[in-house]
Design a protein around this motif. Structure first.
Motif, short mmCIF file in Angstrom:
data_model
loop_
_atom_site.label_atom_id
_atom_site.label_comp_id
_atom_site.label_asym_id
_atom_site.label_seq_id
_atom_site.Cartn_x
_atom_site.Cartn_y
_atom_site.Cartn_z
N ALA A 1 0.80 -1.00 0.09
CA ALA A 1 -0.11 0.05 -0.11
C ALA A 1 1.03 1.17 0.16
O ALA A 1 0.70 2.19 -0.77
CB ALA A 1 -1.02 -0.04 0.95
N ILE A 2 1.95 1.27 0.78
CA ILE A 2 2.87 2.38 1.14
C ILE A 2 3.42 2.63 -0.55
O ILE A 2 3.47 3.85 -0.99
CB ILE A 2 3.73 2.11 2.12
N VAL A 3 4.03 1.57 -1.23
CA VAL A 3 4.68 1.74 -2.43
C VAL A 3 3.59 2.19 -3.64
O VAL A 3 3.80 3.08 -4.34
CB VAL A 3 5.13 0.53 -2.70
N THR A 4 2.48 1.68 -3.41
CA THR A 4 1.47 2.16 -4.28
C THR A 4 1.12 3.59 -4.32
O THR A 4 1.03 4.14 -5.32
CB THR A 4 0.05 1.25 -4.21
N VAL A 5 0.76 3.98 -3.11
CA VAL A 5 0.58 5.12 -2.87
C VAL A 5 1.78 6.32 -3.34
O VAL A 5 1.48 7.21 -3.96
CB VAL A 5 0.10 5.79 -1.52
N PHE A 6 2.77 5.91 -3.17
CA PHE A 6 3.97 6.66 -3.49
C PHE A 6 4.13 6.84 -4.98
O PHE A 6 4.29 7.86 -5.58
CB PHE A 6 5.18 6.12 -2.80
#
Length: 65
Positions: free
Chosen positions: A51-56
């Motif tokens: 999720a963190i990678v996707t949002v970034f």
């Protein structure tokens, strides 16, 4: 507003993740971690990292939203 195509693709990705992760994010995150299941802890950490990678990527690399 998020394009409909993105919502459909996101839903399909979540469905594949539920299948391969042997459960949903809330099931692993709430019940699995409460039971101190190592598998659920690993799954939840994986979900959060993804999720963190996707949002970034969506916000900073693609410049969307």
């Amino acid at each position: 507003e998020v394009p409909t195509e993105w919502l459909i693709v996101g839903g399909l990705i979540v469905g594949v993740g539920v299948y391969f992760g042997a459960g949903c994010t809330s099931g692993h995150g709430v019940c699995g971690i409460a039971r101190l299941s190592p598998r659920s802890v690993a799954a939840t950490l994986t979900f959060m990292a993804a999720a963190i990678v996707t949002v970034f990527v969506v916000r900073h690399v693609l410049g969307a939203l």
